[in-house]
Motif scaffolding. Structure first.
Motif, PDB file in Angstrom:
ATOM      1  N   ALA A 277       0.834  -1.203   0.000  1.00 15.38           N
ATOM      2  CA  ALA A 277       0.000   0.000   0.000  1.00 15.38           C
ATOM      3  C   ALA A 277       0.871   1.257   0.000  1.00 15.38           C
ATOM      4  N   ALA A 278       1.935   1.247   0.779  1.00 16.91           N
ATOM      5  CA  ALA A 278       2.817   2.411   0.855  1.00 16.91           C
ATOM      6  C   ALA A 278       3.514   2.658  -0.482  1.00 16.91           C
ATOM      7  N   PHE A 279       4.036   1.602  -1.096  1.00 13.11           N
ATOM      8  CA  PHE A 279       4.705   1.757  -2.387  1.00 13.11           C
ATOM      9  C   PHE A 279       3.727   2.202  -3.475  1.00 13.11           C
ATOM     10  N   THR A 280       2.519   1.666  -3.466  1.00 11.77           N
ATOM     11  CA  THR A 280       1.506   2.056  -4.448  1.00 11.77           C
ATOM     12  C   THR A 280       1.147   3.531  -4.291  1.00 11.77           C
ATOM     13  N   THR A 281       0.930   3.945  -3.054  1.00 13.29           N
ATOM     14  CA  THR A 281       0.587   5.345  -2.790  1.00 13.29           C
ATOM     15  C   THR A 281       1.735   6.268  -3.159  1.00 13.29           C
ATOM     16  N   LEU A 282       2.945   5.893  -2.796  1.00  9.54           N
ATOM     17  CA  LEU A 282       4.114   6.718  -3.108  1.00  9.54           C
ATOM     18  C   LEU A 282       4.319   6.838  -4.622  1.00  9.54           C
ATOM     19  N   GLY A 283       4.190   5.734  -5.333  1.00 10.66           N
ATOM     20  CA  GLY A 283       4.304   5.769  -6.797  1.00 10.66           C
ATOM     21  C   GLY A 283       3.228   6.647  -7.416  1.00 10.66           C
ATOM     22  N   GLY A 284       2.025   6.555  -6.878  1.00  8.24           N
ATOM     23  CA  GLY A 284       0.938   7.396  -7.368  1.00  8.24           C
ATOM     24  C   GLY A 284       1.201   8.874  -7.136  1.00  8.24           C
ATOM     25  N   LEU A 285       1.746   9.197  -5.969  1.00  5.66           N
ATOM     26  CA  LEU A 285       2.071  10.592  -5.668  1.00  5.66           C
ATOM     27  C   LEU A 285       3.139  11.133  -6.612  1.00  5.66           C
ATOM     28  N   VAL A 286       4.136  10.308  -6.894  1.00  7.25           N
ATOM     29  CA  VAL A 286       5.200  10.736  -7.813  1.00  7.25           C
ATOM     30  C   VAL A 286       4.616  11.014  -9.205  1.00  7.25           C
ATOM     31  N   ALA A 287       3.781  10.119  -9.715  1.00  7.58           N
ATOM     32  CA  ALA A 287       3.167  10.306 -11.032  1.00  7.58           C
ATOM     33  C   ALA A 287       2.257  11.529 -11.034  1.00  7.58           C
ATOM     34  N   LEU A 288       1.459  11.684 -10.001  1.00  9.22           N
ATOM     35  CA  LEU A 288       0.559  12.828  -9.904  1.00  9.22           C
ATOM     36  C   LEU A 288       1.344  14.142  -9.894  1.00  9.22           C
ATOM     37  N   LEU A 289       2.402  14.209  -9.103  1.00 14.74           N
ATOM     38  CA  LEU A 289       3.207  15.423  -9.028  1.00 14.74           C
ATOM     39  C   LEU A 289       3.955  15.702 -10.335  1.00 14.74           C
ATOM     40  N   ALA A 290       4.437  14.651 -11.001  1.00 12.09           N
ATOM     41  CA  ALA A 290       5.122  14.834 -12.283  1.00 12.09           C
ATOM     42  C   ALA A 290       4.166  15.418 -13.319  1.00 12.09           C
ATOM     43  N   GLY A 291       2.964  14.906 -13.381  1.00  8.84           N
ATOM     44  CA  GLY A 291       1.975  15.427 -14.321  1.00  8.84           C
ATOM     45  C   GLY A 291       1.574  16.855 -13.999  1.00  8.84           C
ATOM     46  N   ALA A 292       1.365  17.137 -12.721  1.00  8.71           N
ATOM     47  CA  ALA A 292       0.989  18.494 -12.310  1.00  8.71           C
ATOM     48  C   ALA A 292       2.111  19.484 -12.618  1.00  8.71           C
ATOM     49  N   TYR A 293       3.363  19.078 -12.392  1.00  9.48           N
ATOM     50  CA  TYR A 293       4.503  19.938 -12.687  1.00  9.48           C
ATOM     51  C   TYR A 293       4.598  20.218 -14.189  1.00  9.48           C
ATOM     52  N   GLY A 294       4.407  19.190 -15.006  1.00 11.22           N
ATOM     53  CA  GLY A 294       4.438  19.367 -16.460  1.00 11.22           C
ATOM     54  C   GLY A 294       3.354  20.322 -16.938  1.00 11.22           C
ATOM     55  N   LEU A 295       2.148  20.186 -16.390  1.00  9.29           N
ATOM     56  CA  LEU A 295       1.060  21.085 -16.763  1.00  9.29           C
ATOM     57  C   LEU A 295       1.366  22.521 -16.359  1.00  9.29           C
ATOM     58  N   GLN A 296       1.926  22.683 -15.161  1.00  5.73           N
ATOM     59  CA  GLN A 296       2.252  24.021 -14.664  1.00  5.73           C
ATOM     60  C   GLN A 296       3.344  24.667 -15.513  1.00  5.73           C
ATOM     61  N   GLN A 297       4.372  23.901 -15.874  1.00 11.23           N
ATOM     62  CA  GLN A 297       5.461  24.431 -16.698  1.00 11.23           C
ATOM     63  C   GLN A 297       4.958  24.834 -18.084  1.00 11.23           C
ATOM     64  N   THR A 298       4.141  23.989 -18.683  1.00  9.49           N
ATOM     65  CA  THR A 298       3.592  24.297 -20.000  1.00  9.49           C
ATOM     66  C   THR A 298       2.761  25.566 -19.947  1.00  9.49           C
ATOM     67  N   ARG A 299       1.906  25.692 -18.936  1.00 12.31           N
ATOM     68  CA  ARG A 299       1.075  26.883 -18.797  1.00 12.31           C
ATOM     69  C   ARG A 299       1.933  28.126 -18.573  1.00 12.31           C
ATOM     70  N   ARG A 300       2.918  28.022 -17.705  1.00  8.41           N
ATOM     71  CA  ARG A 300       3.764  29.172 -17.382  1.00  8.41           C
ATOM     72  C   ARG A 300       4.517  29.664 -18.622  1.00  8.41           C
TER      73      ARG A 300
END
Length: 126
Positions: A5-28
């Protein structure tokens, strides 16, 4: 079960943050960056993407690797001119106008959110 559960959640957080960062950079960059026309140069030996050559507003000539993945349906042909937006503070950060990767970034956000939910469900059941 808790470790899974911890590894699944951590992996999900990494993917979520990577996508959010990419969207923010593109918008900026597309909203606040400088717009320029870039020349598509031929793919160098051993590389998988062409380089883009453009001149910044202050007269510097920059060459950066194209952000367009080689798996794109229509690759950028050498000699073509494309419109880009670049970060005036760091001109190596560019966005190909009309070729933004928003779909990929949203996929990372969605997949990450799903993995976080699955990880939390595993933690609660175990």
């Amino acid at each position: 079960m808790v470790v899974l559960a911890a590894f699944t959640t951590l992996g999900g957080l990494v993917a979520l943050l990577a996508g959010a960062y990419g969207l923010q950079q593109t918008r900026r960059i597309t909203e606040a960056g400088e717009v320029a026309e870039a020349l598509v140069k031929a793919v160098q030996q051993g590389a998988d993407r062409p380089t883009l050559q453009f001149e910044t507003a202050d007269g510097r000539v920059m060459e950066v690797v194209s952000p367009v993945p080689p798996s794109r349906r229509r690759p950028l042909p050498a000699g073509e001119r494309v419109r880009i937006a670049y970060d005036s503070d760091d001109p190596r950060e560019i966005v190909l106008l009309g070729g933004e990767r928003r779909g990929l970034d949203w996929s990372f956000v969605a997949a990450g959110a799903c993995l976080v939910i699955v990880g939390m469900a595993l933690a609660m059941s175990g």
